[in-house]
Design a protein around this motif. Structure first.
Motif, short mmCIF file in Angstrom:
data_model
loop_
_atom_site.label_atom_id
_atom_site.label_comp_id
_atom_site.label_asym_id
_atom_site.label_seq_id
_atom_site.Cartn_x
_atom_site.Cartn_y
_atom_site.Cartn_z
N THR A 1 45.15 45.00 51.32
CA THR A 1 44.61 45.21 51.53
C THR A 1 45.21 44.66 53.26
O THR A 1 44.11 45.03 54.33
N LEU B 1 32.06 46.57 47.29
CA LEU B 1 31.72 45.39 47.91
C LEU B 1 30.34 44.16 48.50
O LEU B 1 30.04 43.63 48.78
N GLU B 2 29.47 45.70 48.70
CA GLU B 2 28.46 44.74 49.84
C GLU B 2 27.70 44.11 48.16
O GLU B 2 27.34 42.89 48.20
N GLU C 1 43.84 41.31 44.94
CA GLU C 1 44.25 41.28 45.74
C GLU C 1 43.31 40.02 46.64
O GLU C 1 44.15 39.26 47.42
N LEU C 2 42.58 40.74 46.50
CA LEU C 2 41.24 39.59 47.45
C LEU C 2 40.94 37.87 46.22
O LEU C 2 39.66 37.49 46.51
N GLY C 3 41.13 38.30 45.57
CA GLY C 3 41.19 36.92 45.03
C GLY C 3 40.09 37.84 43.60
O GLY C 3 39.44 37.16 42.73
N ILE C 4 39.57 38.89 43.40
CA ILE C 4 38.35 38.83 42.80
C ILE C 4 39.06 40.19 41.41
O ILE C 4 40.05 40.49 41.33
N GLU C 5 38.62 39.00 39.99
CA GLU C 5 39.36 39.76 38.62
C GLU C 5 39.68 41.41 38.40
O GLU C 5 38.33 41.49 38.84
N PHE D 1 29.24 42.84 45.00
CA PHE D 1 29.44 41.62 45.80
C PHE D 1 29.41 40.44 46.25
O PHE D 1 29.26 39.19 46.21
N LYS D 2 29.56 41.14 47.14
CA LYS D 2 29.06 39.94 48.95
C LYS D 2 27.28 39.74 49.12
O LYS D 2 27.74 38.55 48.97
N ASN E 1 31.72 33.33 45.82
CA ASN E 1 32.65 33.94 46.82
C ASN E 1 31.88 33.21 48.12
O ASN E 1 31.32 33.41 48.80
N GLU E 2 32.51 31.55 48.65
CA GLU E 2 31.72 30.72 49.03
C GLU E 2 32.33 31.30 50.97
O GLU E 2 31.18 30.39 51.44
N ALA E 3 33.34 32.21 51.11
CA ALA E 3 32.87 32.87 52.19
C ALA E 3 32.16 33.14 52.90
O ALA E 3 31.39 33.68 54.14
N LEU E 4 31.37 33.63 51.62
CA LEU E 4 30.09 34.75 51.78
C LEU E 4 28.98 34.01 51.89
O LEU E 4 28.27 34.38 52.58
N LEU F 1 33.08 42.85 54.42
CA LEU F 1 32.33 42.54 53.82
C LEU F 1 33.50 41.62 52.58
O LEU F 1 31.56 40.48 52.86
N ILE F 2 34.36 41.10 52.68
CA ILE F 2 34.59 40.09 51.32
C ILE F 2 35.39 39.19 52.50
O ILE F 2 34.84 37.84 51.78
N PRO G 1 30.96 32.64 36.95
CA PRO G 1 30.63 33.26 38.26
C PRO G 1 31.20 33.41 39.28
O PRO G 1 32.64 32.88 39.35
N LEU G 2 31.64 34.57 40.21
CA LEU G 2 32.36 34.85 41.00
C LEU G 2 32.59 33.98 42.63
O LEU G 2 33.55 33.96 42.58
N ARG H 1 37.40 37.19 53.01
CA ARG H 1 38.83 36.21 52.48
C ARG H 1 39.30 35.26 51.24
O ARG H 1 37.83 36.05 50.65
N LYS H 2 40.95 35.39 51.17
CA LYS H 2 40.81 35.85 49.67
C LYS H 2 40.19 34.89 49.13
O LYS H 2 39.76 33.33 49.71
N ARG H 3 39.27 35.11 47.09
CA ARG H 3 38.34 33.82 46.95
C ARG H 3 39.58 32.02 46.49
O ARG H 3 41.01 32.85 46.49
N ARG H 4 38.90 31.39 46.41
CA ARG H 4 39.52 30.37 45.90
C ARG H 4 39.76 30.34 45.07
O ARG H 4 38.40 30.29 44.13
#
Ligand code: SF4
Ligand code: SF4
Ligand code: FES
Lengths: 138, 322
Positions: B302, A52-53, A94-98, A55-56, A134-137, B314-315, A131-132, B317-320
């Motif tokens: 999740t 996870l780190e 489930e978090l949208g990471i393929e 990806f973050k 993840n704008e929340a990060l 760490l992540i 590209p991944l 939220r769900k990715r848009r």
């Protein structure tokens, strides 16, 4: 048209897969430079938090390579990562990471060709996923 | 002696944390006697202007419950930060994002669409949705802005202490208030509560087999739950191995598995993945297909592993996918 160069973090077990990667290097096999190898004592050492780190911190894909089932130097490490991998893959999806961004495979110290194939395929797949980001990060 | 000035404020939360303060029962009278409450919108009549007119750091302690999902909430907590010496994140939502942060599986657009247009109980032929600014005959009206991503309090302002729990237990609340009054607080940034996991204090821990294994994962409504046996040993998901103790094992005593509201223990960032590791390690299969079957049987994985911590995971939220 796709000149995106993915960044892939690869956790390699020191005993088998790292040795396999080393063999690929010393026998001058070519493979994409997109992978950043992190050597771990055993694939079972890979805590899901590491993945996870990665990806973050901006990895577009994460690859874990360990000894073949039955060959782990700590007996159970690769079975442990196999179980964790399937749980974690479901969470990531489930978090949208393929699916294609997270791979687990087995590479022995003699399988330099297999190492090259796995890496090349992963890079190709992640390239097509893009590209991944993840704008929340951010 | 000058009484410390205290503020209570609630942001994106259910109100249960404020209820927990009232649940102090007689102890609340001691608290009220010992402190000077300068702001508590739910119980007493104060206006934001009362806070704005204060000097910086004039409030000794602000207890803030709830996550941050509106710009109004962000403004309020920023103001309280400026005016307070100490900020205490009160309860799971302020501490970790809590239940409101499960909204991070969606985004602003999809939530408003669902709630204002698609919900079966909604009649809205014109497809109206709330707007930040609306012009009317008598002038412009303004509503708070609704964010895409729900945040924990420390993702918006600096937080001094965390009181975990959904809601925090009366014991821990009193312990914190006493520590404040006696000037006996732990180092800044501490989560107030034991450093152990719930399993270590659990009344069912001795019922765990020496080697815990699990071939099947069940859901509480599918089985008759043994009131004495460890939930995990019964095949039920219990977040005890990855959750801080200190709640008094409320759920366990009510014969329900822990859902993780006290958050991770110290040094763990991502409670969900810690639990995932613990669970994966007891699955009693080495065969890939059997493992996959167990994994597939966990509904909303999740949401279950990160029920209270998605915002602070760490992540986050769900990715848009745009
Ligand atoms: S898994 Fe749950 S029931 Fe079992 S010991 Fe831990 S907290 Fe108690
Ligand atoms: S048992 Fe778990 S979910 Fe229940 S109150 Fe305690 S920490 Fe929270
Ligand atoms: S030592 Fe290679 S996977 Fe365990």
């Amino acid at each position: 048209m796709n000149n995106f160069e993915p960044r892939i973090v690869a956790f390699l077990c020191s005993w088998c897969s790292y040795a396999g990667a080393d063999k690929a290097g010393s026998s001058r096999k070519t493979y994409p430079q997109n992978i950043n190898i992190i050597r771990v004592m055993c694939s079972g050492r890979v805590d899901p938090q590491f993945v996870l780190e990665a990806f973050k911190e901006g990895a577009d894909g994460v690859l874990i390579l360990g000894c073949h089932p039955g060959d782990c130097h700590y007996k159970e490490g690769n079975y442990n990562i196999l179980r964790r991998y399937h749980f974690l893959k479901k969470v990531l999806m489930e978090l949208g990471i393929e699916e294609g961004r997270f791979k687990l495979d087995w590479v022995s110290s003699t399988e330099d060709d297999k190492f090259v194939t796995i890496v090349s395929e992963m890079v190709k797949n992640v390239k097509s996923l893009g590209p991944l980001r993840n704008e929340a990060l951010i | 002696m000058i009484k410390p000035k205290v503020a209570f404020c609630w942001e994106a939360s259910c109100g249960g944390c404020e209820e927990a303060v009232l649940d102090l029962n007689e102890d609340i009278l001691k608290v009220i006697e010992a402190v000077d409450i300068v702001f508590w919108p739910i119980a007493l009549d104060f206006k934001y202007a009362d806070i704005e007119n204060m000097n910086d750091n004039e409030i000794d302690v602000s207890f803030i419950s709830g996550a941050i999902r509106l710009n109004e909430q962000e403004e309020t907590v920023r103001l309280l930060r400026k005016k307070s010496k100490l900020i205490i994140a009160f309860g799971s939502c302020a501490h970790l994002g809590g239940i409101p942060a499960l909204a991070n599986f969606w985004d602003r657009e999809s939530i408003l669409k669902k709630v204002y247009r698609e919900a079966p109980s909604v009649i809205n032929p014109e497809g109206k949705e709330p707007q930040v600014k609306t012009k009317t005959a008598s002038g412009e009206l303004e509503l708070p802005e609704f964010y895409d991503t729900v945040k924990a309090l420390n993702q918006v302002i600096d937080v001094d202490y965390y009181l975990p729990g959904c809601p925090p237990s009366p014991d821990l609340i009193m312990q914190t208030i006493t520590a404040i009054l006696e000037n006996n607080l732990p180092p800044k940034g501490s989560v107030i509560g034991p450093a152990k996991t719930l399993c270590e204090n659990c009344s069912r821990k001795d019922s765990k087999p020496d080697i815990m294994t699990l071939k099947e994962i069940k859901r509480p409504h599918e089985v008759i739950i043994d009131p004495e046996k460890c939930f995990l040993a019964q095949g039920l998901i219990c977040l005890g191995p990855a959750t801080r103790s200190g709640c008094g094992e409320r759920c366990i005593k009510a014969n329900m598995p822990c859902r993780g509201c006290f958050g991770p223990t110290d040094n763990v960032i991502d409670q969900g993945s810690k639990f995932l590791s613990a669970l994966a390690s007891i699955v009693d299969f080495n065969d890939e297909e059997e493992i996959k079957k167990v994994v597939d049987s966990v509904a909303d994985m999740t949401g279950t592993f990160y029920r209270f911590t998605l915002a602070s995971s760490l992540i986050k939220r769900k990715r848009r996918l745009k």
